[in-house]
Design a protein around this motif. Structure first.
Motif, mmCIF file in Angstrom:
data_model
loop_
_atom_site.group_PDB
_atom_site.id
_atom_site.type_symbol
_atom_site.label_atom_id
_atom_site.label_comp_id
_atom_site.label_asym_id
_atom_site.label_seq_id
_atom_site.Cartn_x
_atom_site.Cartn_y
_atom_site.Cartn_z
ATOM 1 N N GLY A 19 7.778 4.925 -5.876
ATOM 2 C CA GLY A 19 7.214 3.879 -5.037
ATOM 3 C C GLY A 19 7.482 2.469 -5.525
ATOM 4 N N ARG A 20 7.982 2.314 -6.738
ATOM 5 C CA ARG A 20 8.227 0.971 -7.277
ATOM 6 C C ARG A 20 9.586 0.402 -6.871
ATOM 7 N N ARG A 60 2.707 12.663 -3.130
ATOM 8 C CA ARG A 60 1.762 12.346 -2.057
ATOM 9 C C ARG A 60 2.542 11.967 -0.800
ATOM 10 N N LEU A 61 2.033 12.438 0.350
ATOM 11 C CA LEU A 61 2.649 12.170 1.640
ATOM 12 C C LEU A 61 1.645 11.512 2.574
ATOM 13 N N ALA A 62 2.092 10.565 3.364
ATOM 14 C CA ALA A 62 1.312 9.993 4.460
ATOM 15 C C ALA A 62 1.967 10.465 5.753
ATOM 16 N N THR A 63 1.236 11.260 6.531
ATOM 17 C CA THR A 63 1.769 11.772 7.798
ATOM 18 C C THR A 63 0.766 11.465 8.908
ATOM 19 N N TYR A 64 1.260 11.341 10.141
ATOM 20 C CA TYR A 64 0.363 11.090 11.267
ATOM 21 C C TYR A 64 -0.708 12.170 11.292
ATOM 22 N N LYS A 65 -1.960 11.761 11.335
ATOM 23 C CA LYS A 65 -3.059 12.730 11.187
ATOM 24 C C LYS A 65 -3.133 13.732 12.335
ATOM 25 N N THR A 66 -2.624 13.371 13.522
ATOM 26 C CA THR A 66 -2.683 14.299 14.655
ATOM 27 C C THR A 66 -1.353 15.012 14.898
ATOM 28 N N SER A 67 -0.418 14.889 13.971
ATOM 29 C CA SER A 67 0.908 15.489 14.165
ATOM 30 C C SER A 67 0.912 16.984 13.878
ATOM 31 N N ARG A 68 1.915 17.646 14.398
ATOM 32 C CA ARG A 68 2.102 19.072 14.085
ATOM 33 C C ARG A 68 2.383 19.260 12.597
ATOM 34 N N THR A 69 3.086 18.307 12.024
ATOM 35 C CA THR A 69 3.392 18.379 10.593
ATOM 36 C C THR A 69 2.106 18.444 9.783
ATOM 37 N N SER A 70 1.163 17.548 10.070
ATOM 38 C CA SER A 70 -0.121 17.553 9.345
ATOM 39 C C SER A 70 -0.876 18.850 9.608
ATOM 40 N N GLU A 71 -0.908 19.263 10.856
ATOM 41 C CA GLU A 71 -1.622 20.502 11.192
ATOM 42 C C GLU A 71 -0.992 21.696 10.480
ATOM 43 N N ARG A 100 -7.041 13.268 2.193
ATOM 44 C CA ARG A 100 -7.812 12.419 3.111
ATOM 45 C C ARG A 100 -7.339 12.684 4.531
ATOM 46 N N GLN A 101 -8.265 12.961 5.416
ATOM 47 C CA GLN A 101 -7.883 13.146 6.811
ATOM 48 C C GLN A 101 -7.499 11.818 7.446
ATOM 49 N N GLU A 102 -8.067 10.729 6.921
ATOM 50 C CA GLU A 102 -7.745 9.399 7.428
ATOM 51 C C GLU A 102 -7.591 8.443 6.255
ATOM 52 N N MET A 103 -6.414 7.856 6.147
ATOM 53 C CA MET A 103 -6.170 6.914 5.057
ATOM 54 C C MET A 103 -6.850 5.582 5.352
ATOM 55 N N GLN A 104 -7.307 4.918 4.317
ATOM 56 C CA GLN A 104 -7.931 3.604 4.471
ATOM 57 C C GLN A 104 -6.916 2.552 4.902
ATOM 58 N N SER A 105 -5.713 2.634 4.388
ATOM 59 C CA SER A 105 -4.678 1.641 4.668
ATOM 60 C C SER A 105 -3.989 1.849 6.009
ATOM 61 N N TYR A 152 2.997 -1.411 4.743
ATOM 62 C CA TYR A 152 3.726 -0.405 3.963
ATOM 63 C C TYR A 152 3.331 -0.465 2.489
ATOM 64 N N SER A 153 3.160 -1.649 1.971
ATOM 65 C CA SER A 153 2.733 -1.799 0.568
ATOM 66 C C SER A 153 1.351 -1.199 0.352
ATOM 67 N N ALA A 154 0.449 -1.392 1.311
ATOM 68 C CA ALA A 154 -0.900 -0.814 1.210
ATOM 69 C C ALA A 154 -0.865 0.705 1.248
ATOM 70 N N ILE A 155 -0.003 1.277 2.078
ATOM 71 C CA ILE A 155 0.124 2.734 2.131
ATOM 72 C C ILE A 155 0.649 3.250 0.784
ATOM 73 N N LEU A 156 1.691 2.627 0.257
ATOM 74 C CA LEU A 156 2.246 3.040 -1.033
ATOM 75 C C LEU A 156 1.190 2.949 -2.137
ATOM 76 N N LYS A 157 0.424 1.876 -2.138
ATOM 77 C CA LYS A 157 -0.621 1.705 -3.146
ATOM 78 C C LYS A 157 -1.661 2.802 -3.042
ATOM 79 N N GLU A 158 -2.114 3.100 -1.819
ATOM 80 C CA GLU A 158 -3.121 4.142 -1.657
ATOM 81 C C GLU A 158 -2.587 5.517 -2.045
ATOM 82 N N LEU A 159 -1.345 5.805 -1.700
ATOM 83 C CA LEU A 159 -0.744 7.081 -2.093
ATOM 84 C C LEU A 159 -0.647 7.200 -3.615
ATOM 85 N N SER A 160 -0.438 6.084 -4.293
ATOM 86 C CA SER A 160 -0.253 6.092 -5.743
ATOM 87 C C SER A 160 -1.552 6.255 -6.526
#
Length: 161
Positions: A19-20, A60-71, A100-105, A152-160
């Motif tokens: 992520g860096r 760590r992965l961030a995926t759309y929470k309602t996607s088939r991938t997440s399901e 987390r079902q829903e990311m803060q970022s 994008y930076s906030a997502i990377l930070k939260e994943l880290s």
């Protein structure tokens, strides 16, 4: 011809996914496969802004929470990440667990941890296909990358974390 390297990320993979240095791969994507309800491989694409190695054994992965991938990851837990670049192919196989079902970022994303089970590399057999190699990674264009840099930076930070 795929070959098992280890159960942990190599130094190259750790650097790619830490992520860096994400700007180096801002136009590349990572292909992931989960298993759907009929146990067919289900493909999806993630950017390097949605994938972070927290250590050599966990991604760590961030995926759309309602996607088939997440399901699929919630129900069957298996996932394979495929990374392609010039003269480089990796397959990272692991078990996904939702953190987390829903990311803060990014409220539209869920966060998953992938505990690695296998790290493989793939190259053409030099005897059967002399001179054959992967010439580039899978690339994308994101016209909003600059304007969405803070998100994008906030997502990377939260994943880290």
């Amino acid at each position: 011809m795929a070959r098992l390297i280890d159960t942990l990320l190599t130094e190259d993979l750790e650097r790619r996914l830490c992520g860096r240095f994400v700007e180096e791969r801002s136009d590349q994507v990572i292909l992931i496969h989960t298993l759907d309800a009929d146990l067919w491989p289900h493909p999806a694409v993630l950017s390097y802004f949605e994938v972070v190695a927290v250590d050599r054994g966990n991604i760590r992965l961030a995926t759309y929470k309602t996607s088939r991938t997440s399901e699929n990851m919630r129900r069957r837990e298996k996932v394979t990440l495929s990374i392609f670049d010039a003269r480089t192919t990796y397959y990272l196989k692991g078990t996904a667990a939702e953190l987390r079902q829903e990311m803060q970022s990014a409220a539209h994303n869920s966060m998953f941890n992938v505990s690695l089970a296998q790290v493989l590399t793939d190259h053409a057999d030099p005897k059967l296909e002399p001179g054959a190699y992967i010439s580039s990674g899978v690339t994308c264009v994101n016209p909003h990358l600059r304007s969405d840099q803070d998100r994008y930076s906030a997502i990377l930070k939260e994943l880290s974390e």
